[in-house]
Design a protein around this motif. Structure first.
Motif, short mmCIF file in Angstrom:
data_model
loop_
_atom_site.label_atom_id
_atom_site.label_comp_id
_atom_site.label_asym_id
_atom_site.label_seq_id
_atom_site.Cartn_x
_atom_site.Cartn_y
_atom_site.Cartn_z
N THR A 252 -10.09 -0.94 -7.16
CA THR A 252 -10.90 0.01 -6.38
C THR A 252 -11.07 1.33 -7.11
O THR A 252 -11.44 2.33 -6.49
N ALA A 253 -10.82 1.36 -8.42
CA ALA A 253 -10.95 2.59 -9.20
C ALA A 253 -12.38 2.75 -9.69
O ALA A 253 -12.70 2.57 -10.87
N TYR A 254 -13.27 3.09 -8.77
CA TYR A 254 -14.66 3.36 -9.09
C TYR A 254 -15.18 4.33 -8.04
O TYR A 254 -14.60 4.46 -6.95
N ASP B 35 -10.62 6.05 -5.38
CA ASP B 35 -11.40 7.27 -5.55
C ASP B 35 -11.33 8.14 -4.31
O ASP B 35 -11.18 9.37 -4.40
N ARG B 36 -11.39 7.51 -3.14
CA ARG B 36 -11.38 8.29 -1.90
C ARG B 36 -10.04 8.95 -1.65
O ARG B 36 -9.98 10.10 -1.23
N TRP B 37 -8.91 8.20 -1.89
CA TRP B 37 -7.64 8.88 -1.62
C TRP B 37 -7.26 9.86 -2.72
O TRP B 37 -6.54 10.82 -2.47
N GLY C 229 8.50 8.79 -2.15
CA GLY C 229 8.04 7.42 -1.90
C GLY C 229 6.60 7.26 -2.35
O GLY C 229 6.13 7.94 -3.26
N GLU C 230 5.89 6.34 -1.70
CA GLU C 230 4.48 6.14 -2.01
C GLU C 230 3.66 7.26 -1.39
O GLU C 230 3.95 7.73 -0.30
N PHE C 231 2.61 7.69 -2.09
CA PHE C 231 1.73 8.68 -1.49
C PHE C 231 0.89 8.02 -0.41
O PHE C 231 0.60 6.85 -0.45
N GLU D 89 -3.58 9.62 6.81
CA GLU D 89 -3.14 9.75 8.19
C GLU D 89 -1.65 10.04 8.23
O GLU D 89 -0.91 9.70 7.32
N PRO D 90 -1.18 10.67 9.35
CA PRO D 90 0.27 10.76 9.54
C PRO D 90 0.85 9.36 9.67
O PRO D 90 0.16 8.43 10.09
#
Length: 223
Positions: A98-100, A106-108, A166-168, A173-174
């Protein structure tokens, strides 16, 4: 003094993360304080940050035998070019591609870095690279599930590195029960999006553990 090796987009990304971190500092420390309550461990963030600066090393794990679009393996490309490239350049991944522009990654990244990398003229080579803080000096790097080999970065890199616990949060969202539930459903209905996490059964077990953490340490909030 700003780092002359950084581009304008990279400096903007660091400024954004620093602004958000300072804004949310009090709330974050309160969460850490609640987690440490009753453990006998004192909340001393300054000492922790100092220790990371003295002893922490960032490692970048990778799969050396993965093939790039040009037919070379990752190891061959690293040996030839001497450059560790992001997914936006290699177009290979442990999981979803999803790296485009407009893709999930790209969105996050846009949310994480305040749109710094979505500005006109910012190329794929300027995108951030992701690794782990190898505080315990594991011989296989901080994130071995992302590859059997790793690069060990110089301590100076810490001054231009951003961190999260941890993971971003990719969703922005919370962390709440509904989000964990959607993730669990996605593991079952969209298994291809979770292949980088290992077997589906293990991922579901990790989500279950996260649920118990939320029950133990979470606090009510209004939507």
């Amino acid at each position: 003094m700003s780092d002359p090796t950084l581009t304008a987009a990279q400096r903007a990304a660091l400024r954004h993360v620093r602004t958000v971190a300072l804004r949310d500092r009090a709330a974050a420390l309160a969460v850490v304080g609640r987690a440490l309550a009753g453990t006998g461990v004192r909340l001393e963030p300054e000492r922790l940050v100092g220790a990371i600066g003295r002893q922490g090393r960032v490692t970048l794990n990778f799969h050396p035998d993965r093939l790039r679009a040009d037919g070379r393996t990752v190891a061959e490309a690293l040996a030839t070019e001497g450059v560790y490239r992001s997914q936006f350049e290699t177009r290979i991944s442990n999981g979803g591609l999803t790296a485009y522009p407009g893709g999930d990654r790209d969105r996050w990244e846009e949310r994480l870095f305040g749109g710094a990398y979505q500005r006109p003229g910012v190329g794929p080579a300027q995108r951030p690279k992701y690794g782990g803080l190898n505080l315990l000096d594991h011989p296989d790097g901080a994130c071995p599930r992302f590859g059997s080999c790793h690069l060990r970065l110089c301590p100076e890199v810490l001054t231009r590195t951003t961190f999260c616990f941890g993971e971003f949060a990719r969703s922005g969202e919370p962390l709440h029960a509904a989000l964990i539930g959607r993730a669990a459903a996605s593991v079952v209905t969209e298994p291809g999006r979770w292949t980088d996490r290992g077997p589906a059964a293990d991922t579901l077990q990790q989500l279950k553990q996260l649920w118990h953490v939320l029950v133990r340490f979470g606090v009510p909030y209004e939507v």
